[in-house]
Every structure is written in C-alpha cells, then in structure tokens.
Scaffold this active site. Structure first.
Site, PDB file in Angstrom:
ATOM      1  N   HIS A   1      32.563   4.795  16.822  1.00 40.81           N
ATOM      2  CA  HIS A   1      32.392   5.970  15.977  1.00 40.81           C
ATOM      3  C   HIS A   1      30.908   6.291  15.964  1.00 40.81           C
ATOM      4  CE1 HIS A   1      33.011   8.955  13.023  1.00 40.81           C
ATOM      5  NE2 HIS A   1      32.971   8.235  11.927  1.00 40.81           N
TER       6      HIS A   1
ATOM      7  N   GLY B   1      43.468   1.354  15.392  1.00 43.33           N
ATOM      8  CA  GLY B   1      43.487   0.118  16.156  1.00 43.33           C
ATOM      9  C   GLY B   1      44.891  -0.430  16.321  1.00 43.33           C
TER      10      GLY B   1
ATOM     11  N   SER C   1      66.245  27.491  16.760  1.00 42.05           N
ATOM     12  CA  SER C   1      67.069  28.696  16.671  1.00 42.05           C
ATOM     13  C   SER C   1      66.215  29.949  16.813  1.00 42.05           C
ATOM     14  CB  SER C   1      67.801  28.727  15.329  1.00 42.05           C
ATOM     15  OG  SER C   1      66.887  28.988  14.272  1.00 42.05           O
TER      16      SER C   1
END
Length: 349
Positions: free
Chosen positions: A123, A152, A269
C-alpha cells in the site's frame, strides 16, 4: 510483458507466462524475505511465498496474531521472530503492518534498513503521505510495491485454487538498478493473476477512493438507502433484503463478473433492462459529484490524516467495535444473517 487493449487504452501487463515462478525464484534466490506483520495481508503473502519455494520469515509481536502464525506453520526462533529481529535478519523487509502500525514501528524498522536491502509495501499510504507519517526511506535501499486488489484471505484462497489475484506494482526508489525485476518476481511469488504498473501515489489515492467508494462505503450507503425505502413502504425484511442484497450478490454479480455488465443486462427481463437503462444515468449524475469530492479529499491527504488521527487514539479498537456493531445490528444485516441460513450451502458460520 504483454500489451493488452483495455477498452482502447493499451497497457503493458505481466503474468506468469512472461515471468515464471522459476524465474522469480532465481531473481530472489539470495534474498531473505521478512514479512513484518501477520494481520490482513501477511498470512496470504507469506504462505504463498513459502509454498512457491522462497526463503521467508515472519516478524510479529506476541498475541493472537503471533499464535495464528504458529498455527500456520511458522516456527518460533527459526522462521518466526520478533519484528525487530525479523527486520535485522531480512534482506527484503515487507511492511505489512496496518498503516498506523507502520508509523509506530518505523523507527525500529529504519535502523535495520542497511545499504542494499529492499523495503517492500502493499500500500502506498506511508510513502505517499510521508509528511504526515514520517516514513522517509534511506536513499541506498530499493523501495518497491506490489498491491493485491483484494484481501489477503482472497489472495491465499485463490492461490490454493490455482488462480491468481490481480495486483498493481510500482518502484519508488531504485538503488540497486534491479528494483523492477525484484518487484515483478515478488508479485509472481505471492500469486498475482496479472501485474499492472502504477506509482505509489496513484495506488494510494485509488485505493482510498475505492474503499470509501464502490468497494465499501458507497455500496453500504446505497444498499441501506434502498432497503430503508422498501421497508418504509410496507415491504417485509425478507423481501427488502432479497431485492436489495441477496439477488445482487448471489445472482447478478457473478454474471457481470464473468462477462460484463451488458451480459448481465442481456440475461435479465426486458422490464429490468428498460428500467436499469433509464435509471443508471440518473444515479451516475447524482453520485459522480460525491465521488469527485471524495477523490479530492483523498488526493489532498485529508483522508489520510483522518485515518492517522483515528487510528492513533488509544481507544480506537473499542470505538471501532461499537461502530461495526451498529452496522451489524441494522435490520438489513440482521435480515441477511437469517437469509444466509436459508441458502442450500449454509454451513452454520
């Protein structure tokens, strides 16, 4: 490396076809990979690397997480150490503590970053907002990143299933001249599905935006708003939950995950198609200004500071549990707990 067309934009990606596990092992054969922290990302990355034949040790403080590492086969004194000892022994130091934990541990980690070592992240937070975190690496070490696009737990589960979790990668500092090669080897080693290039800053900003947006924050807000409107208009909890959450997660998400949103629409639909096509632009126009505001808040560092301030409070964990309990006790998620027991595959968890 392979060039791929992403909707008209050409990106270069890396997979195990171009960069094999065998090549990755060769690149990292002299490295001692020290996974610092065994919380969210640590177990998946450490265990995948070990299973792929890399030299891995774990650094973790005593407690429940340490006990989990022992249960996963890491041996105290051989492959499991204190955070400081693992940092001293390792040549690639993998900072997989929480963002707040990284800030706290940085002084004891930094002194073990001797010339030639590698500092690894999943990070970009600590490096991107170094003015707020105080994390400034020495100039004589490589600083690299591989960021799995998932937890993780998912990384480990998919690895065991023979699949890979997509990851971004970046090089912040190349002191050795081999930083990118090591980064790609590491990504393949942890079981990446494919690797795409980024920067520490872009990873951090996109990650915080995604977590606060469509991945967590926005989805909770959207689902709750629809559930509440249905309930306020007389629909039962079962009906409101099924129409809001259950059908989305169990029926529709697998369809657009498999072949795209248009394919999901094509398998619904004509009434659903028409309504979705009419209302999607209205939701987009209403939500995009909020996302733009969110992005600017992240980009400026404001969100990072909020996170740092919250996580530094001594009673943060207690306060977090109160907030999570409030979400857990919402009627929508209480209804969800009941609905899950009615699924055919229910296992009691």
């Amino acid at each position: 490396m392979a060039e791929m067309n992403f909707g008209g934009v050409i990106e270069t990606v890396v997979t195990s076809k171009e960069f094999s596990v065998e090549k990755a092992r060769e690149v990292l054969k002299d490295e001692v990979i020290a996974v610092i922290g065994y919380g969210i990302q640590g177990p998946g990355q450490a265990c995948n690397l070990r299973d792929n034949g890399f030299n891995v040790i774990v650094g973790q403080r005593p407690g429940k997480t340490y006990d989990k590492a022992v249960a996963d086969g890491w041996v105290p004194g051989k492959t499991l150490f204190s955070i400081e000892e693992a940092a001293e022994r390792g040549t690639i130091l993998c900072m997989l503590l929480s963002d707040a934990g990284q800030i706290q541990a940085w002084p004891s980690i930094k002194k073990h970053l001797t010339p030639g070592k590698t500092l690894y992240y999943s990070h970009g937070f600590a490096i991107t907002w170094s003015d707020r975190t105080g994390v400034v690496p020495p100039k004589d070490v490589d600083v690299i990143l591989v960021a799995p696009k998932g937890s993780g737990t998912s990384l480990r589960t998919m690895f065991r299933e023979g699949r890979g979790l997509n990851c971004s990668y970046a090089v912040y500092q190349d002191a050795s001249g081999r930083a990118e090669e090591k980064t790609l080897a590491f990504g393949i080693g942890i079981g990446a599905g494919y690797l795409f290039k980024t920067t520490f800053e872009r990873e951090a900003v996109s990650d915080l935006t995604g977590e606060r947006g469509s991945l967590m924050g926005a989805i909770q807000g959207l689902l709750l708003a629809q559930y509440e409107v249905l309930r306020e208009n007389g629909h039962s909890p079962s009906e409101a939950f099924n129409e809001t959450v259950e059908e989305l997660t169990q029926s529709l998400m697998p369809l657009f995950a498999q072949k795209g949103m248009d394919w999901m629409y094509a398998n619904c639909s004509t009434t659903a198609q028409r309504g979705a096509l009419d209302w999607a632009p209205r939701f987009h126009d209403a939500i995009k200004p909020v996302v733009q505001e969110l992005y600017e808040s992240v980009k400026s560092g404001h969100e990072a500071q909020l996170s740092i301030d919250a996580n530094s409070k001594p009673d943060y964990r207690e306060g977090l549990e109160v907030e999570l309990a409030a979400m857990r006790n919402q009627e929508m998620w209480q209804a969800g707990a009941v609905v899950r027991t009615l699924r055919p595959e229910y296992n009691g968890e």
